[in-house]
Motif scaffolding. Structure first.
Motif, mmCIF file in Angstrom:
data_model
loop_
_atom_site.group_PDB
_atom_site.id
_atom_site.type_symbol
_atom_site.label_atom_id
_atom_site.label_comp_id
_atom_site.label_asym_id
_atom_site.label_seq_id
_atom_site.Cartn_x
_atom_site.Cartn_y
_atom_site.Cartn_z
ATOM 1 N N ASN A 112 -8.517 4.241 -62.165
ATOM 2 C CA ASN A 112 -8.108 2.846 -62.322
ATOM 3 C C ASN A 112 -8.990 1.965 -61.439
ATOM 4 N N ASP A 113 -8.805 0.639 -61.563
ATOM 5 C CA ASP A 113 -9.500 -0.334 -60.725
ATOM 6 C C ASP A 113 -8.484 -1.226 -60.033
ATOM 7 N N VAL B 279 -7.541 -4.998 -58.565
ATOM 8 C CA VAL B 279 -7.915 -6.397 -58.798
ATOM 9 C C VAL B 279 -6.998 -7.312 -57.992
ATOM 10 N N ILE C 84 -4.867 -10.742 -58.356
ATOM 11 C CA ILE C 84 -4.324 -11.622 -59.396
ATOM 12 C C ILE C 84 -3.685 -12.863 -58.778
ATOM 13 N N ALA D 151 -2.370 -5.720 -64.501
ATOM 14 C CA ALA D 151 -2.733 -7.120 -64.756
ATOM 15 C C ALA D 151 -2.826 -7.426 -66.248
ATOM 16 N N ILE D 152 -3.370 -6.495 -67.031
ATOM 17 C CA ILE D 152 -3.579 -6.782 -68.449
ATOM 18 C C ILE D 152 -2.275 -6.746 -69.250
ATOM 19 N N VAL E 255 -6.565 -12.491 -63.607
ATOM 20 C CA VAL E 255 -7.386 -11.739 -62.656
ATOM 21 C C VAL E 255 -8.425 -12.684 -62.075
ATOM 22 N N LYS F 56 -12.262 -8.714 -59.238
ATOM 23 C CA LYS F 56 -12.229 -7.255 -59.328
ATOM 24 C C LYS F 56 -12.762 -6.707 -58.017
ATOM 25 N N GLY G 234 -5.933 0.692 -70.439
ATOM 26 C CA GLY G 234 -6.940 0.286 -69.463
ATOM 27 C C GLY G 234 -7.275 1.290 -68.381
ATOM 28 N N TYR H 30 -3.275 -2.937 -59.904
ATOM 29 C CA TYR H 30 -4.270 -2.245 -60.704
ATOM 30 C C TYR H 30 -4.650 -3.098 -61.917
ATOM 31 N N GLN H 31 -5.841 -2.894 -62.399
ATOM 32 C CA GLN H 31 -6.292 -3.579 -63.616
ATOM 33 C C GLN H 31 -5.308 -3.350 -64.764
ATOM 34 N N THR H 32 -4.768 -2.135 -64.852
ATOM 35 C CA THR H 32 -3.845 -1.798 -65.940
ATOM 36 C C THR H 32 -2.547 -2.594 -65.859
#
Length: 256
Positions: free
Chosen positions: A108-109, A111, A113, A195-196, A203, A206, A251, A191-193
């Protein structure tokens, strides 16, 4: 009387035949999996897919911070397998011989927000975004991997001491998301997952992966589980193409 006896015999044979042709119900085993909170939506999709492929196994989940899950395993909670967002927690359980067959299954990444209606300018650095925030939500670094990665990021940027007073600690990464969605925090590390999934946040940055430990997800069999075979079947499934496609849809990154 002979006709009645014959009729009864025929009915008996018919009933026996019907019973013989009735398919036996498949015996099912329910296994309990404790999973990182960031996997909640993914598991909602994985569960019916897995149970269709393996009708004799039913899945039961609970979700939380990986540190909380580790503590529950250590206390002897009835858990068959774990899906953790932390190598540290997975390694700790393995060293204590409380978990075995640890395997990486996703990445994962991280981020930063902000609420969707925040009016900060675009192009601001991470330092500027944090400096402009009055409250910054992060998962409790002691039990939430995303919070630990956030803390590492702040320390590596030499910002932890200056931003520490602004930090609002959450019990898991989904609570961080809810704080920012509700406007109870001006910014948050997720995590990016995560946020989406939300239409209420945006976001803003990153996080450079070099600022924190690698983000990876690990499956492990709880050593004391009495349902090792079906649990292993499920944990292995997480590395198969069907589950990996669902992870990708939400994601997640493929395991290294």
């Amino acid at each position: 009387m002979k006709k009645i006896a014959l009729l009864i015999s025929c009915l008996f044979l018919l009933l026996m035949g019907a019973c013989a042709n009735t398919p036996e119900k498949t015996k099912t085993t329910t296994i309990h999996i404790s999973a990182a909170a960031s996997l909640k939506d993914t598991m909602d999709d994985v569960k019916p897919l897995f149970e269709k492929a393996y009708p004799s196994i039913k899945l039961s989940f609970d979700f939380g911070g990986s540190g909380q899950i580790r503590e529950r395993v250590e206390s002897g909670a009835p858990i068959d397998g774990v899906l953790l967002a932390s190598k540290k927690d997975a390694d700790t359980l393995s060293k204590q011989k409380l978990a075995e067959n640890t395997k990486e299954f996703a990445g994962n990444d991280l981020v930063l927000i902000e609420p969707k209606n925040a009016n900060q300018k675009d192009g601001l650095s991470l330092e500027q975004l944090l400096d402009n925030a009055d409250k910054i939500a992060i998962g409790d670094p002691e039990s939430v991997p995303a919070g630990a990665y956030a803390k590492q990021t702040l320390k590596n940027l030499n910002l932890y001491n200056s931003e520490k007073a602004k930090l609002v600690l959450a019990t898991d990464v989904r609570q961080v998301l809810s704080y920012v969605e509700a406007g109870n925090a001006d910014a948050g590390f997720v995590y990016q997952t995560d946020a989406i999934l939300s239409k209420k946040v945006q976001v803003k940055a990153k996080i450079d992966a070099r600022l924190h430990d690698p983000i990876a997800y690990y499956s492990a069999q709880v050593t004391d589980s009495e349902k090792k075979e079906p649990t292993t079947t499920f944990l292995d499934f997480m590395n198969k193409s069907e589950a990996q496609k669902i992870l990708e849809k939400y994601g997640f990154k493929a395991a290294d």
